[in-house]
Each structure stands twice: as structure tokens, then as C-alpha cells.
Write a protein that holds these residues in place. Structure first.
Motif, PDB file in Angstrom:
ATOM      1  N   PRO A   1     -10.199   0.180  -0.965  1.00  0.00           N
ATOM      2  CA  PRO A   1      -8.750   0.486  -0.564  1.00  0.00           C
ATOM      3  C   PRO A   1      -8.568   1.982  -0.973  1.00  0.00           C
ATOM      4  O   PRO A   1      -7.468   2.433  -0.354  1.00  0.00           O
ATOM      5  CB  PRO A   1      -7.984  -0.270  -1.728  1.00  0.00           C
TER       6      PRO A   1
ATOM      7  N   ARG B   1      -2.461 -10.451  -7.453  1.00  0.00           N
ATOM      8  CA  ARG B   1      -1.934  -9.753  -5.961  1.00  0.00           C
ATOM      9  C   ARG B   1      -2.081 -10.752  -4.805  1.00  0.00           C
ATOM     10  O   ARG B   1      -1.210 -10.760  -3.833  1.00  0.00           O
ATOM     11  CB  ARG B   1      -2.408  -8.434  -5.837  1.00  0.00           C
TER      12      ARG B   1
ATOM     13  N   ALA C   1       0.820  -1.236  -0.214  1.00  0.00           N
ATOM     14  CA  ALA C   1       0.017  -0.109  -0.195  1.00  0.00           C
ATOM     15  C   ALA C   1       0.805   1.254   0.013  1.00  0.00           C
ATOM     16  O   ALA C   1       0.501   2.237  -0.734  1.00  0.00           O
ATOM     17  CB  ALA C   1      -0.786   0.010   1.140  1.00  0.00           C
TER      18      ALA C   1
ATOM     19  N   ALA D   1      -9.374  -4.239   1.247  1.00  0.00           N
ATOM     20  CA  ALA D   1      -9.621  -4.745  -0.345  1.00  0.00           C
ATOM     21  C   ALA D   1     -10.802  -4.192  -0.792  1.00  0.00           C
ATOM     22  O   ALA D   1     -10.729  -4.143  -2.036  1.00  0.00           O
ATOM     23  CB  ALA D   1      -9.030  -6.024  -0.605  1.00  0.00           C
TER      24      ALA D   1
ATOM     25  N   TRP E   1      -1.393  -0.864  -4.178  1.00  0.00           N
ATOM     26  CA  TRP E   1      -3.135  -0.832  -4.105  1.00  0.00           C
ATOM     27  C   TRP E   1      -3.793   0.400  -4.712  1.00  0.00           C
ATOM     28  O   TRP E   1      -4.993   0.549  -4.453  1.00  0.00           O
ATOM     29  CB  TRP E   1      -3.328  -1.011  -2.775  1.00  0.00           C
TER      30      TRP E   1
ATOM     31  N   ALA F   1      -7.601  -4.407  -7.179  1.00  0.00           N
ATOM     32  CA  ALA F   1      -7.049  -5.611  -6.687  1.00  0.00           C
ATOM     33  C   ALA F   1      -7.130  -6.668  -8.030  1.00  0.00           C
ATOM     34  O   ALA F   1      -8.150  -6.756  -8.618  1.00  0.00           O
ATOM     35  CB  ALA F   1      -7.312  -6.092  -5.323  1.00  0.00           C
TER      36      ALA F   1
END
Length: 594
Positions: free
Chosen positions: A527, A451, A438, A524, A443, A447
Motif C-alpha cells: 500500500p 479492516r 486510503a 493491500a 491504509w 492492513a
């Protein structure tokens, strides 16, 4: 010291070119006197940028003065940078007489005095700006000195037309006698070895045609730096004193300052949003999902911070989730290399002083062993104790270490101080990895399965069930939150043989595997939206302070402090730990993890 050429009056008279200064302070700037020794004050000038995101502390070149940078302050402001410039002893309005030794010994005192003045004032708080130390020509020695003495004090360094070869430095003064520079002189004054102390980002700017300091010295500075994030720019057609006239100079400097500011903002955002999630969840920790969901809906539907209390604590007090993450961050920021012993001492001190808030049983048991004399690698609670105490504090490891192998090692070792169970250690590694991604911007986009596969591969050896859950994350994200929460809560059998009674918790329990997975899910899912991540974390019920702390660290690293919406910034201004270590200190600590 008395025998050093660098303290000899004749050499100093040949080296320094001080001059007096009577120009007034321009409008919008402010003059500051910095006392560096009894009766000796240095003159500094601060040019505050209206919307600064970073501050530059500049040590100027020989023969220059603070006032010479009055006309250049606007160029720094255009890069959203405040500028502070200081005169050496004997220069301008500064007292005393200059020596190379005094320049170096004064530099930390200057930084200590000026850094607290380089701030950004917001409606509800004043927060420190990330600091870039810049040294031009002679001033590059001061920058290198600060990198060696205070390697975490700056979020970045800039060397402009700097020198690294002490023998060449003396030869330029017309002295070429063998043995004139002693081994002690090399230890005290040679910039090159000092550049290896700091890992903060570095920019080296140098004229390709520099007639005083060869470009090879710039290349040596770049090569000696311990920073993984470093760049050298040799400006074509430029000599020693005209590099700032080249258009590439300001482009490169602005790009570097923007990059440093953004990275520092993400690190600060991670620590602050972890503390904010912790403080929100702490108010309803252990409550069932329906109570937590009602609380989250009520809080996030409005603008005001919650007026609920828990025991003697009003909203703003964060718990052991952030206290331990803070102590880990302080340890990482204060030691040149990761020291499990240092962190173990800090952890144990929280319990010894009774300042820990909401202690976990495994962590407390480990702290008691440490206080009784156990080594850090002997103190951890053995399996089947698999709580989330190691994961909840792991975010600073992701902020500090970009290198994956080093990050895994440190995340695992800090976990083993309190938790030996592989599931606890795997959860800590997962949190550190997500935060590292992050803060690097990984990110910023949507996503994908790849990943999650990369994250799963990092923990599969320690906890195959956790890895399987990470791989299943895209399916959970595609469905309803309530179903995902229920499935994540049951993703693995809790360690019922431990004293935690984890199996009795409603919602998400303190069991490391589901709590780390749900924190990842909450992050997620949104984000780029810190408020939604925190709402999702708190509404699930159970160990919501830890879930919200871990998810908060993730989303804070993604959006940064500047990416928090106004109400979250207002709420964050109330963060504190029993009257201390509030928002400004958390921000400064994030900056220090470069």
C-alpha cells in the motif's frame, strides 16, 4: 440594485478606507494586474514559496494593502504555502472605486486570473497547487462569496476575524434604521447562508476580545459551514487586528494548510495514478499472463516510459477506465449535490462524440439507451451482465464522500446507470470504500483482518461471494502472488450468459468480482509502493488496464502525488486523452473534490 444601501456613495465612503501605495515589489515576488471590468484592473502580488505544497489567495482587511503582507509572506512560506494578495478597487494601485458589491463580484474574476499562476514547477511538468481562500475581516465576505459561487474552486477556506451578521455590520457604521437592509440585500451580501454551499475544509480564527466583530459571529460561521472538516480557534487576549501576533495563530494556520495540502495531494494522486495504471495496462490489455508479466518486468526494471503503442495510441493515452472516472469526478465537482442525471449526460456524451477509448459493452449499451431518451435509472444493463465498468470509475466517489452512508448511495447509483447486476454494484462500492479509506490515511499502516471485515460487511448483502473474497484477503496476502491470482480469478463463476464472453479471458477477466478483488490484493500487498502495486496489477494478465486503474486509484490515494517515485512522475507527465486533459487537469480535478 440602485436602492441598496451598500451601493450608496455615502455608505461606501464610510465603509472603505483606501490609500495609495508606492512601495516596490520585493525581490522574489511578482505583481499581477487583474482586469475585473473594462478599464478597471486590480493589483495583486504573488509570493512564490520555493517548495510550495499549497497556495493561499488572501482577501485582506479594510484599510490594509497588498504591500502590508510583504513581511508576512515568509511565515506563509514556512508553512510551504505560496501567497497571493489582492487589493480591492481604489486600494493601492488598483483602479476604480470600492463598493461591497464590487468586492464580491470581483472575487471570482480574481480567483480565475490568479489560480493558473499558483503552480509548482517540476522537471517534466507544471502542476497546479491546491488553493486555500483566506478572508480577513472585510475579506471574509469575499471568501464566503467564492464558497457560494465556486464551491469546488478551493481546497479549503480560512476566515480570520470575519463577519457574518449583516445587520451588525451596518450598525458598526453608525446606522441603525429599521428596514435599511432589504431582503435582496440579505440575499446578495449576508455571508452566513453562503457558508453552507461549500464542503471544503474550514478554519475559523478569531480574537476572543475582538472589539469590532463579536466572537459569536465566528461561532455562527463555523456552525453554518457545510464542511465536515472544520475547526474554530478563539485566540485568547486578542482583539480584531492583532490575532496574527499570537503564536497559536501560525501554529493553527500551518497545521490547517498542511492538512489541506496533504488531502488534496492524495486526491490528485488517486486520479493520476489511476490514469497511469490504465495507460500502462492499456498497452497489453487482454494478453495472457506470461506476456503481461514480461512487459511489466521490462518496464519496471528501467527508468524510461514504455515505447510500445496500441493502435494509433502511444503510451500516455488512457482508456475508458479513466475517461469515465474523470467524467464522474467532473460531475461531482461541478454540482452542489450528487446528480445522476448530470453524470449520465456526461457518460453518454463520450459515446455520442466517439471519443471513448476501449468501450465496454454494457456501458455502451446503457449509453445508447441514454442517448435514445431513457432516464438514468432505466438505462442500466440487466443481469447477468456483471462487468467491471461501474467499479473502474468509482474511485472519485471515495475521494468526494467521507460519510459512509452517502458514499454507498452514490457509488451504487452511479453503478446502476450502466450496470444493474448486484455484483457490479458491489464491486463499485468496494472500490469507493477502499479509496475513501486510503485518502483518509486508514491504509498508512499495515492492513489487518478487521479492516477487511469492515469492507466485506459493506458489500455482503449485494455480493456474498465478493464479501467472502475480501475476508479471505489476509490469507492471499500471506502466500505467493501466483497462487492468489489463480484463486482470485476463479473466485466466482463468470456470467457466461452475458455478451462479454468473460469466461474466455486469460488472467483476470472483466468480471466485476475477481477484478475488484485482485485490484484490492495488488494494493493491500504494497500500500505504500505505487510502482509495485502497478507492476503487480499489470503482470497478472487479462483485463489489466482496468485492474491497474482501480489499484492505481487506491495506492494513489494512499501515497499521494508527492509519494510517487521520480520515474512515475515523469511517466505521468505524458498522460493525456487524445491531446487533452493531461496531468495538470487531472491534478486540478483531484483538488476540486474537497
Amino acid at each position: 440594485m440602485a436602492g441598496s444601501i451598500f451601493d450608496a456613495p455615502a455608505f461606501c465612503a464610510n465603509l472603505f478606507f483606501p490609500r495609495a501605495e508606492a512601495r516596490p515589489c520585493p525581490p522574489g515576488a511578482r505583481d499581477v494586474a487583474v482586469e475585473v471590468s473594462p478599464g478597471v484592473r486590480l493589483h495583486a502580488r504573488i509570493h512564490d514559496a520555493p517548495s510550495a505544497s499549497v497556495a493561499v489567495l488572501l482577501f485582506h482587511g479594510n484599510g490594509e494593502l497588498v504591500a502590508d503582507y510583504d513581511t508576512l509572506a515568509g511565515s506563509f512560506h514556512a508553512a510551504s504555502a505560496s501567497l497571493a494578495v489582492v487589493d480591492y478597487r481604489g486600494y493601492g494601485r488598483s483602479g476604480g472605486k470600492p463598493t461591497l458589491r464590487s468586492c464580491l463580484t470581483d472575487a471570482p474574476r480574481v480567483l480565475d486570473a490568479l489560480a493558473p499562476l499558483l503552480v509548482r514547477r517540476e522537471p517534466h511538468a507544471t502542476v497546479p497547487l491546491p488553493l486555500v481562500v483566506m478572508g480577513r475581516s472585510l475579506g471574509s465576505a469575499c471568501a464566503a462569496e467564492l464558497g457560494a459561487r465556486l464551491p469546488r474552486a478551493a481546497a479549503g477556506f480560512v476566515l480570520e476575524s470575519g463577519f457574518t451578521d449583516l445587520h451588525a455590520f451596518v450598525r458598526r457604521r453608525g446606522i441603525d434604521a429599521p428596514g435599511v437592509i432589504t431582503e435582496r440585500d440579505l440575499r446578495d451580501f449576508e455571508p452566513l447562508p453562503k457558508l453552507g454551499a461549500s464542503t471544503a475544509p474550514l478554519l475559523v480564527l478569531h480574537g476572543e476580545l475582538d472589539e469590532h466583530i463579536a466572537p459569536d459571529e465566528a461561532r455562527a460561521a463555523w456552525g453554518a459551514s457545510a464542511a465536515a472538516d472544520k475547526r474554530i480557534v478563539l485566540l485568547p487576549g486578542c482583539g480584531h487586528g492583532d490575532v496574527s501576533g499570537h503564536p497559536t495563530y501560525w501554529q493553527e494556520l500551518a497545521r490547517f494548510l498542511t492538512h489541506v495540502a496533504r488531502s488534496a495531494d492524495r486526491r490528485a494522486g488517486s486520479l493520476v495514478t489511476q490514469a497511469l495504471g490504465d495507460a500502462l495496462g492499456f498497452l497489453v490489455e487482454g494478453q495472457p499472463p506470461e506476456i503481461c508479466a514480461h512487459f511489466a518486468a521490462e518496464v519496471f526494471a528501467g527508468e524510461q516510459a514504455p515505447d510500445r503503442t496500441r493502435g494509433p495510441f502511444a503510451f500516455g493515452q488512457y482508456s475508458d477506465d479513466t475517461q469515465l472516472a474523470r467524467e464522474l469526478a467532473l460531475s461531482l465537482a461541478s454540482t452542489r449535490a450528487w446528480s445522476p442525471d448530470d453524470f449520465a449526460r456526461r457518460l453518454a456524451r463520450l459515446f455520442a462524440t466517439g471519443t471513448i477509448v476501449g468501450r465496454g459493452r454494457a456501458t455502451e449499451a446503457a449509453a445508447r439507451r441514454l442517448l435514445a431518451g431513457a432516464a438514468w435509472h432505466e438505462a442500466g444493463e440487466p443481469a447477468p451482465s456483471a462487468g467491471n465498468g461501474a467499479a473502474m470509475r468509482a474511485a472519485p466517489v471515495g475521494l468526494r464522500y467521507a460519510d459512509a452512508a452517502e458514499r454507498l448511495r452514490v457509488a451504487d447509483e452511479q453503478a446502476r446507470i450502466t450496470h444493474l447486476d448486484a455484483r457490479s454494484r458491489a464491486a463499485a462500492i468496494l472500490v469507493a470504500d477502499v479509496v475513501a479509506g486510503a485518502v483518509s490515511g486508514a491504509w498508512d499502516g499495515p492492513a489487518n483482518a478487521e479492516r477487511f471485515e469492515q469492507l466485506a460487511a459493506r458489500v455482503s448483502a449485494l455480493d456474498p461471494v465478493l464479501a467472502q473474497g475480501v475476508r479471505h484477503m489476509p490469507a492471499w496476502l500471506a502466500g505467493k502472488r501466483e497462487r492468489a491470482a489463480a484463486e482470485i480469478a476463479r473466485v466466482a463463476s463468470p456470467p457466461s450468459g452475458s455478451p462479454h464472453r468473460i469466461e474466455a479471458w486469460p488472467g483476470i477477466s472483466p468480471f466485476a468480482t475477481p477484478s475488484a478483488l485482485y485490484a484490492l490484493y495488488a494494493f493491500a500487498r504494497s500500500p505504500g509502493d505505487a510502482a509495485e502495486v502497478l507492476r503487480t496489477s499489470v503482470c497478472v494478465g487479462g483485463d489489466v488496464d482496468t485492474v491497474a486503474a482501480m489499484a492505481g486509484a487506491m495506492v494513489g490515494a494512499a501515497v499521494g502525488l508527492g509519494g510517487l517515485e521520480p520515474r512515475l512522475r515523469r511517466w505521468a507527465a505524458r498522460l493525456q486523452d487524445q491531446g487533452s486533459f493531461g496531468l495538470p487537469e487531472l491534478v486540478a480535478l483531484g483538488h476540486a473534490l474537497a
